[in-house]
Design a protein around this motif. Structure first.
Motif, PDB file in Angstrom:
ATOM      1  N   GLN A 193     -15.372  59.649 -94.680  1.00  0.00           N
ATOM      2  CA  GLN A 193     -15.627  58.923 -93.438  1.00  0.00           C
ATOM      3  C   GLN A 193     -15.132  57.479 -93.522  1.00  0.00           C
ATOM      4  OE1 GLN A 193     -19.793  58.339 -92.546  1.00  0.00           O
ATOM      5  NE2 GLN A 193     -19.407  58.063 -90.360  1.00  0.00           N
ATOM      6  N   VAL A 194     -15.388  56.824 -94.658  1.00  0.00           N
ATOM      7  CA  VAL A 194     -14.982  55.427 -94.800  1.00  0.00           C
ATOM      8  C   VAL A 194     -13.464  55.310 -94.903  1.00  0.00           C
ATOM      9  CG1 VAL A 194     -15.078  53.436 -96.359  1.00  0.00           C
ATOM     10  CG2 VAL A 194     -17.184  54.631 -95.712  1.00  0.00           C
ATOM     11  N   ARG A 195     -12.836  56.239 -95.588  1.00  0.00           N
ATOM     12  CA  ARG A 195     -11.369  56.199 -95.636  1.00  0.00           C
ATOM     13  C   ARG A 195     -10.763  56.385 -94.245  1.00  0.00           C
ATOM     14  NH1 ARG A 195     -11.637  58.903-100.942  1.00  0.00           N
ATOM     15  NH2 ARG A 195     -10.956  57.374-102.505  1.00  0.00           N
ATOM     16  N   LYS A 196     -11.420  57.160 -93.417  1.00  0.00           N
ATOM     17  CA  LYS A 196     -10.904  57.434 -92.070  1.00  0.00           C
ATOM     18  C   LYS A 196     -11.223  56.307 -91.085  1.00  0.00           C
ATOM     19  CE  LYS A 196     -11.198  60.928 -88.380  1.00  0.00           C
ATOM     20  NZ  LYS A 196     -11.864  60.107 -87.338  1.00  0.00           N
ATOM     21  N   ASP A 197     -12.472  55.844 -91.110  1.00  0.00           N
ATOM     22  CA  ASP A 197     -12.945  54.942 -90.068  1.00  0.00           C
ATOM     23  C   ASP A 197     -13.340  53.550 -90.561  1.00  0.00           C
ATOM     24  OD1 ASP A 197     -12.688  57.000 -88.128  1.00  0.00           O
ATOM     25  OD2 ASP A 197     -14.628  57.812 -88.727  1.00  0.00           O
ATOM     26  N   GLY A 198     -13.274  53.311 -91.865  1.00  0.00           N
ATOM     27  CA  GLY A 198     -13.646  52.006 -92.391  1.00  0.00           C
ATOM     28  C   GLY A 198     -15.138  51.876 -92.647  1.00  0.00           C
ATOM     29  N   THR A 199     -15.519  50.804 -93.350  1.00  0.00           N
ATOM     30  CA  THR A 199     -16.937  50.623 -93.683  1.00  0.00           C
ATOM     31  C   THR A 199     -17.789  50.361 -92.452  1.00  0.00           C
ATOM     32  OG1 THR A 199     -16.566  48.270 -94.144  1.00  0.00           O
ATOM     33  CG2 THR A 199     -16.482  49.778 -96.023  1.00  0.00           C
ATOM     34  N   GLN A 200     -17.160  49.962 -91.341  1.00  0.00           N
ATOM     35  CA  GLN A 200     -17.957  49.772 -90.128  1.00  0.00           C
ATOM     36  C   GLN A 200     -18.634  51.058 -89.676  1.00  0.00           C
ATOM     37  OE1 GLN A 200     -14.669  49.262 -90.318  1.00  0.00           O
ATOM     38  NE2 GLN A 200     -13.562  50.091 -88.527  1.00  0.00           N
ATOM     39  N   ALA A 201     -18.084  52.198 -90.108  1.00  0.00           N
ATOM     40  CA  ALA A 201     -18.663  53.485 -89.716  1.00  0.00           C
ATOM     41  C   ALA A 201     -20.019  53.739 -90.357  1.00  0.00           C
ATOM     42  CB  ALA A 201     -17.698  54.616 -90.072  1.00  0.00           C
ATOM     43  N   ILE A 202     -20.313  53.072 -91.471  1.00  0.00           N
ATOM     44  CA  ILE A 202     -21.573  53.335 -92.179  1.00  0.00           C
ATOM     45  C   ILE A 202     -22.490  52.119 -92.227  1.00  0.00           C
ATOM     46  CG2 ILE A 202     -20.668  55.221 -93.568  1.00  0.00           C
ATOM     47  CD1 ILE A 202     -21.006  51.723 -95.072  1.00  0.00           C
ATOM     48  N   THR A 203     -22.051  51.005 -91.664  1.00  0.00           N
ATOM     49  CA  THR A 203     -22.789  49.751 -91.844  1.00  0.00           C
ATOM     50  C   THR A 203     -24.163  49.778 -91.195  1.00  0.00           C
ATOM     51  OG1 THR A 203     -20.825  48.383 -92.141  1.00  0.00           O
ATOM     52  CG2 THR A 203     -22.784  47.284 -91.306  1.00  0.00           C
ATOM     53  N   GLU A 204     -24.270  50.178 -89.940  1.00  0.00           N
ATOM     54  CA  GLU A 204     -25.564  50.103 -89.270  1.00  0.00           C
ATOM     55  C   GLU A 204     -26.570  51.077 -89.872  1.00  0.00           C
ATOM     56  OE1 GLU A 204     -26.252  47.584 -87.325  1.00  0.00           O
ATOM     57  OE2 GLU A 204     -24.164  47.012 -87.708  1.00  0.00           O
ATOM     58  N   ALA A 205     -26.112  52.268 -90.220  1.00  0.00           N
ATOM     59  CA  ALA A 205     -27.020  53.232 -90.859  1.00  0.00           C
ATOM     60  C   ALA A 205     -27.496  52.712 -92.209  1.00  0.00           C
ATOM     61  CB  ALA A 205     -26.330  54.580 -91.018  1.00  0.00           C
ATOM     62  N   THR A 206     -26.583  52.065 -92.937  1.00  0.00           N
ATOM     63  CA  THR A 206     -26.950  51.506 -94.237  1.00  0.00           C
ATOM     64  C   THR A 206     -28.003  50.424 -94.088  1.00  0.00           C
ATOM     65  OG1 THR A 206     -24.763  51.997 -95.152  1.00  0.00           O
ATOM     66  CG2 THR A 206     -26.063  50.296 -96.263  1.00  0.00           C
ATOM     67  N   LEU A 207     -27.802  49.518 -93.145  1.00  0.00           N
ATOM     68  CA  LEU A 207     -28.780  48.449 -92.930  1.00  0.00           C
ATOM     69  C   LEU A 207     -30.137  49.023 -92.536  1.00  0.00           C
ATOM     70  CD1 LEU A 207     -26.537  45.903 -90.997  1.00  0.00           C
ATOM     71  CD2 LEU A 207     -27.317  45.707 -93.364  1.00  0.00           C
ATOM     72  N   GLY A 208     -30.131  50.114 -91.790  1.00  0.00           N
ATOM     73  CA  GLY A 208     -31.383  50.750 -91.403  1.00  0.00           C
ATOM     74  C   GLY A 208     -32.147  51.315 -92.581  1.00  0.00           C
ATOM     75  N   ARG A 209     -31.423  51.714 -93.630  1.00  0.00           N
ATOM     76  CA  ARG A 209     -32.091  52.202 -94.847  1.00  0.00           C
ATOM     77  C   ARG A 209     -32.497  51.066 -95.764  1.00  0.00           C
ATOM     78  NH1 ARG A 209     -27.724  55.825 -94.523  1.00  0.00           N
ATOM     79  NH2 ARG A 209     -26.607  54.657 -96.143  1.00  0.00           N
ATOM     80  N   TRP A 210     -31.767  49.979 -95.722  1.00  0.00           N
ATOM     81  CA  TRP A 210     -31.980  48.900 -96.680  1.00  0.00           C
ATOM     82  C   TRP A 210     -33.105  47.939 -96.300  1.00  0.00           C
ATOM     83  CZ3 TRP A 210     -26.583  46.837 -98.658  1.00  0.00           C
ATOM     84  CH2 TRP A 210     -25.956  47.852 -99.410  1.00  0.00           C
ATOM     85  N   PHE A 211     -33.394  47.826 -94.992  1.00  0.00           N
ATOM     86  CA  PHE A 211     -34.416  46.881 -94.532  1.00  0.00           C
ATOM     87  C   PHE A 211     -35.405  47.589 -93.615  1.00  0.00           C
ATOM     88  CE2 PHE A 211     -30.537  44.214 -95.018  1.00  0.00           C
ATOM     89  CZ  PHE A 211     -30.998  43.338 -95.989  1.00  0.00           C
TER      90      PHE A 211
END
Length: 252
Positions: free
Chosen positions: A129-147
């Motif tokens: 997914q990141v190779r296709k769409d960049g790290t922006q594709a996972i950023t919001e979901a990641t922040l939701g898990r981290w905080f």
């Protein structure tokens, strides 16, 4: 492999390495750097594929990431150090504790993934997914898990800092580190770790659930476990005073 790093604190003080999480760089340690640099020479570094470190094409392995740290020790003329790592940095720390015990005094491992290969397809899919769409594709979901939501609402600036680091991470570097996690199982040699080890987990960590971390305390000889209440994954930001106190006690 050239790892970008920043050194603070007295040159003649004991050395401690700070290893960050997947998708961040060494500046994520800002809540800890000042406190630790009063008593230690602090070397905070970027994993390969992160920050300003080199980002060769992947996939990477845990051996690659661990040997990068050993090369950093040699490059900085550091015979021995202590090591603090969170998330991906914690996994690298476990590998170092198993494979290079003579180079390290103590380990503090925060929310470390021990056997992400058990969910290998998740990491393989995220890399694609990141190779296709960049790290922006996972950023919001990641922040939701981290905080936790209440922390994110009250500390928008801190969350924005981490968002910027995720967005600025090399797509290839992030994906290649996901592939390293997809093949990683550090469980077979945990009982062989001899260095004093602090293990920290967060009660509401959705990225590295506490039930996967707590068993480390009974498997690594003499390990000390701390469970943080009302905390998600990025405990260095949400609970800086508690983390700093734990680190200073363990490292000194």
């Amino acid at each position: 492999m050239r790892l970008n790093h920043q050194t603070t604190g007295p040159d003649d003080a004991p050395v401690v390495l700070l290893a960050s999480s997947l998708g961040t760089d060494h500046t994520m340690w800002a809540p800890q750097a000042d406190a630790l640099s009063r008593t230690h020479k602090v070397i905070a570094f970027d994993h390969r594929g992160h920050g300003a470190s080199d980002a060769p094409p992947g996939p990477y392995t845990i051996d690659d990431l661990g040997n990068d740290v050993l090369e950093l020790l040699d490059a900085t003329q550091t015979e021995q150090a202590s090591y603090v790592g969170i998330s991906l940095g914690g996994a690298v720390g476990l590998w170092l504790a198993q494979n290079a015990p003579d180079r390290f005094h103590r380990f503090a491992l925060l929310c470390p993934p021990v056997n992400p290969a058990a969910n290998a397809q998740t990491w393989i899919d995220r890399a694609a997914q990141v190779r296709k769409d960049g790290t922006q594709a996972i950023t919001e979901a990641t922040l939701g898990r981290w905080f936790l939501p209440e922390y994110a609402e009250a500390h928008a600036d801190e969350v924005e800092t981490i968002r910027g680091q995720l967005l600025n991470t090399s797509d290839e570097g992030y994906a290649a580190c996901c592939e390293a996690l997809s093949t990683l199982d550090l469980t077979p040699k945990l009982a062989d770790i001899t260095a004093p080890t602090l293990i920290v987990t967060a009660e509401q960590d959705a990225s590295v659930p506490p039930e996967t971390v707590i068993p480390l305390a009974s498997t690594i000889p003499g390990a000390h476990l701390e469970i943080l209440e009302n905390a998600a994954h990025l405990v260095t930001y949400s609970h800086p005073e508690r983390i700093n106190s734990l680190l200073l006690t363990h490292l000194t």
